[in-house]
Design a protein around this motif. Sequence first.
Motif, mmCIF file in Angstrom:
data_model
loop_
_atom_site.group_PDB
_atom_site.id
_atom_site.type_symbol
_atom_site.label_atom_id
_atom_site.label_comp_id
_atom_site.label_asym_id
_atom_site.label_seq_id
_atom_site.Cartn_x
_atom_site.Cartn_y
_atom_site.Cartn_z
ATOM 1 N N GLN A 45 0.890 -1.089 -0.012
ATOM 2 C CA GLN A 45 0.061 -0.081 -0.006
ATOM 3 C C GLN A 45 0.907 1.407 0.045
ATOM 4 O OE1 GLN A 45 -1.414 -1.817 3.166
ATOM 5 N NE2 GLN A 45 -3.470 -1.994 2.590
ATOM 6 N N ALA A 47 0.670 5.487 0.647
ATOM 7 C CA ALA A 47 -0.262 6.352 1.210
ATOM 8 C C ALA A 47 -0.597 7.607 -0.057
ATOM 9 C CB ALA A 47 0.375 7.210 2.277
ATOM 10 N N LYS A 49 -1.466 11.007 -0.825
ATOM 11 C CA LYS A 49 -0.940 12.331 -0.063
ATOM 12 C C LYS A 49 -2.203 13.172 -0.329
ATOM 13 C CE LYS A 49 3.521 11.612 -0.055
ATOM 14 N NZ LYS A 49 4.326 12.409 1.107
ATOM 15 N N THR A 50 -2.296 13.968 0.877
ATOM 16 C CA THR A 50 -3.264 15.019 0.944
ATOM 17 C C THR A 50 -2.929 16.093 -0.047
ATOM 18 O OG1 THR A 50 -1.972 15.811 2.757
ATOM 19 C CG2 THR A 50 -4.194 14.494 3.335
ATOM 20 N N ALA A 51 -1.906 16.043 -0.628
ATOM 21 C CA ALA A 51 -1.460 17.328 -1.487
ATOM 22 C C ALA A 51 -2.078 17.104 -2.722
ATOM 23 C CB ALA A 51 0.143 17.132 -1.736
ATOM 24 N N GLU A 157 -11.252 11.365 6.022
ATOM 25 C CA GLU A 157 -10.087 10.568 5.862
ATOM 26 C C GLU A 157 -8.697 11.500 6.022
ATOM 27 O OE1 GLU A 157 -10.411 8.799 2.223
ATOM 28 O OE2 GLU A 157 -11.913 7.507 2.846
ATOM 29 N N TRP A 158 -7.845 11.138 6.918
ATOM 30 C CA TRP A 158 -6.627 11.918 6.898
ATOM 31 C C TRP A 158 -5.993 12.009 5.639
ATOM 32 C CZ3 TRP A 158 -2.051 9.346 6.064
ATOM 33 C CH2 TRP A 158 -2.107 7.935 6.047
ATOM 34 N N ASN A 159 -5.851 10.785 4.912
ATOM 35 C CA ASN A 159 -5.263 10.973 3.650
ATOM 36 C C ASN A 159 -5.998 11.076 2.243
ATOM 37 O OD1 ASN A 159 -6.457 8.359 3.576
ATOM 38 N ND2 ASN A 159 -4.646 7.216 3.303
ATOM 39 N N LYS A 162 -12.144 14.823 2.904
ATOM 40 C CA LYS A 162 -12.374 15.323 4.204
ATOM 41 C C LYS A 162 -13.670 15.921 4.276
ATOM 42 C CE LYS A 162 -7.578 16.234 5.014
ATOM 43 N NZ LYS A 162 -7.224 14.785 4.860
ATOM 44 N N MET B 75 1.166 1.413 6.356
ATOM 45 C CA MET B 75 1.421 1.865 4.898
ATOM 46 C C MET B 75 2.894 2.335 4.616
ATOM 47 S SD MET B 75 -2.015 4.237 4.447
ATOM 48 C CE MET B 75 -3.485 3.805 5.117
ATOM 49 N N GLU B 76 3.450 2.403 3.450
ATOM 50 C CA GLU B 76 4.853 2.911 3.379
ATOM 51 C C GLU B 76 4.646 4.503 3.423
ATOM 52 O OE1 GLU B 76 6.832 1.069 0.262
ATOM 53 O OE2 GLU B 76 6.476 -0.623 0.934
ATOM 54 N N VAL B 78 4.496 6.438 5.729
ATOM 55 C CA VAL B 78 3.547 7.202 6.768
ATOM 56 C C VAL B 78 4.298 6.924 8.026
ATOM 57 C CG1 VAL B 78 1.363 6.796 7.712
ATOM 58 C CG2 VAL B 78 1.521 6.724 5.478
ATOM 59 N N GLY B 242 -7.153 4.858 6.616
ATOM 60 C CA GLY B 242 -7.470 6.380 6.012
ATOM 61 C C GLY B 242 -8.162 6.982 6.917
ATOM 62 N N LYS B 243 -8.856 6.366 7.815
ATOM 63 C CA LYS B 243 -9.950 7.202 8.580
ATOM 64 C C LYS B 243 -9.053 7.830 9.837
ATOM 65 C CE LYS B 243 -13.137 3.737 8.968
ATOM 66 N NZ LYS B 243 -14.403 3.348 9.477
ATOM 67 N N TYR B 244 -9.905 8.823 10.194
ATOM 68 C CA TYR B 244 -9.377 9.692 11.570
ATOM 69 C C TYR B 244 -9.526 8.918 12.619
ATOM 70 C CZ TYR B 244 -8.438 14.062 9.230
ATOM 71 O OH TYR B 244 -8.023 15.401 8.535
ATOM 72 N N PHE B 258 -4.825 14.992 13.599
ATOM 73 C CA PHE B 258 -3.967 13.949 13.263
ATOM 74 C C PHE B 258 -3.616 13.797 11.725
ATOM 75 C CE2 PHE B 258 -3.902 9.522 11.989
ATOM 76 C CZ PHE B 258 -3.161 9.014 12.867
ATOM 77 N N ASP B 263 4.038 13.828 5.191
ATOM 78 C CA ASP B 263 3.392 14.520 4.253
ATOM 79 C C ASP B 263 3.490 16.094 4.499
ATOM 80 O OD1 ASP B 263 1.500 15.660 2.571
ATOM 81 O OD2 ASP B 263 -0.284 14.585 3.012
ATOM 82 N N GLU B 265 1.997 18.649 3.398
ATOM 83 C CA GLU B 265 0.943 19.134 3.324
ATOM 84 C C GLU B 265 -0.233 18.814 4.480
ATOM 85 O OE1 GLU B 265 0.219 21.254 0.741
ATOM 86 O OE2 GLU B 265 2.221 20.693 -0.055
ATOM 87 N N GLU B 267 -1.905 18.441 8.029
ATOM 88 C CA GLU B 267 -2.508 19.547 9.028
ATOM 89 C C GLU B 267 -1.304 19.458 10.294
ATOM 90 O OE1 GLU B 267 -4.747 17.011 7.625
ATOM 91 O OE2 GLU B 267 -6.552 17.153 9.578
#
Lengths: 206, 296
Positions: A45, A47, A49-51, A157-159, A162, B75-76, B78, B242-244, B258, B263, B265, B267
């Motif tokens: 997997q 991640a 990116k949020t970017a 989702e943090w990634n 939202k 996950m990678e 992260v 992927g959830k908070y 969180f 990353d 970008e 928070e």
Amino acid sequence: MKLKKIQKGPLPLLVLVLFIFGYGCSSQLSEADNHNPEINNSTEQIAVKTAGITEIAVEAPPLTDGIFPCNDCHSEIEANPERRELVDMHDDITAIFNHDSDNRWCLDCHDLNNRDSLRLASGQLLDFKESYKLCGQCHGLKLRDWKVGVHGKRTGEWNGKKEYLLCVHCHDPHSPKFELLTPEPPPVMQENISYLNRKQKDDETK
Amino acid sequence: MKQNKTRRSFLKNISLASMAALTATGCNMKELDEFFQRNFRTLSDKEKEDIIKNLEQKYKQKYNKEFQVSAQPAMEQVEFAYALDLSRCVGCRKCVYACVDENNQSRSPQIHWIQVLQMEKEKGIDFAHSDVHYNPEKVPEKGHFYLPVACQQCRTPQCTTVCPVKATWQEPDGIVVIDYNWCIGCRYCMAACPYGARHFNWGEPEVPEEELNTDVHYLGNRPRVKGVVEKCTFCIQRVRKGKYPSCVEICPVGARKFGNLLDPESEIRYILENKRVLVLKEELNTQPRFYYFFGV
Ligand code: SF4
Ligand code: SF4
């Protein structure tokens, strides 16, 4: 017999102990002696990116039921730009209004001619869905932090995707200060924690 | 009997005898497999799969519910981190109970992974004078602020180094986890943790059946048993999907943040770069991944 291999280790003793405690046999015995912690971290997997995720999903603004569109009434009423205290209509808002009330009133945010719109200081009309821009005129730092998800609350989702809340979901725009909350119950005092389970408790009360 | 057939052969014989005795008493093979199951980190994917299948069956029998047990790895790219806004938290304890619900913490005897400490503004962060049992009509109380504490997911955790059986370790994404099957309940880690973040199941944990969360992770919120230690895992079952975490989603004032430290970008990176940030007991060099900040 696999056991031969492991006689030298502490295992026979272990087995003895196990015997005493009433546990015992297993075909995996010799594997239990195998102390090579080959750690298994492999993963495919990646991640997300949020970017690049710029989407701002907000819930619909919390307009009072049955009051919108405002023009249903206001198109019939002659607009009165004179600053005054409202008495017959919207007196519920007058009652709670506490948002720099010395200096501001309805038409500093609501448009005189189109009540279905908000109005920026520049005169530009603004949909209720974008009310955060209006708030940001004064609360610039909060707006900056809100946009990056640090002021206010994000869910989802943090990634990934939202959901944001608008300023007005948490702060009543007419009285933005938070109301006090009733706290959830405190933890049980250490000395009052019972370590019996339900069955044991039942037995005890018998 | 010859003298040289001493200790070793005695032990061998007794082990054989024990095996025979146990087969005779008809002990359940599955239970034995579980008892002799190796440390989670040494298992192959196939073995994990089997173990999880067995667990799901076991839970079905025990709790009458279909569980989804996950062993999803990190996950990678992260590394998780958390930030809590001290200028916002009002001490409502909603996070405490959201955490209890999400993570199947025992209702009785009560276990709370999150402790909300009430502190006096005049004293600042002062654990000695903090109060976890505060209970006024309304919060926040004048002159006070609130500091919720759970596992700080240290980069140099003391709990993992003291564990005599390596039942607890740090995952590649930074989450410190416990293999409940491997934990022997010695509670060394509880003594080592400077944040009181670890909790022991002194009694058989009890969760009402209808309140069980069946979406669980092997290293996280799966049902525990008496005699093992547990603690916050940043909701490993949620965040690896992927959830908070649950506490982030419940907090009514949005004090909890969180994300992925790697990353730029996220928070969390914004907070570290732009806000005044602190960690608890910095002098201990635990290097927490849990930050406190002032959002105002
Ligand atoms: S806070 Fe305590 S339990 Fe959590 S990683 Fe640090 S030492 Fe371990
Ligand atoms: S839910 Fe939020 S405001 Fe309430 S105690 Fe927890 S962190 Fe503080």
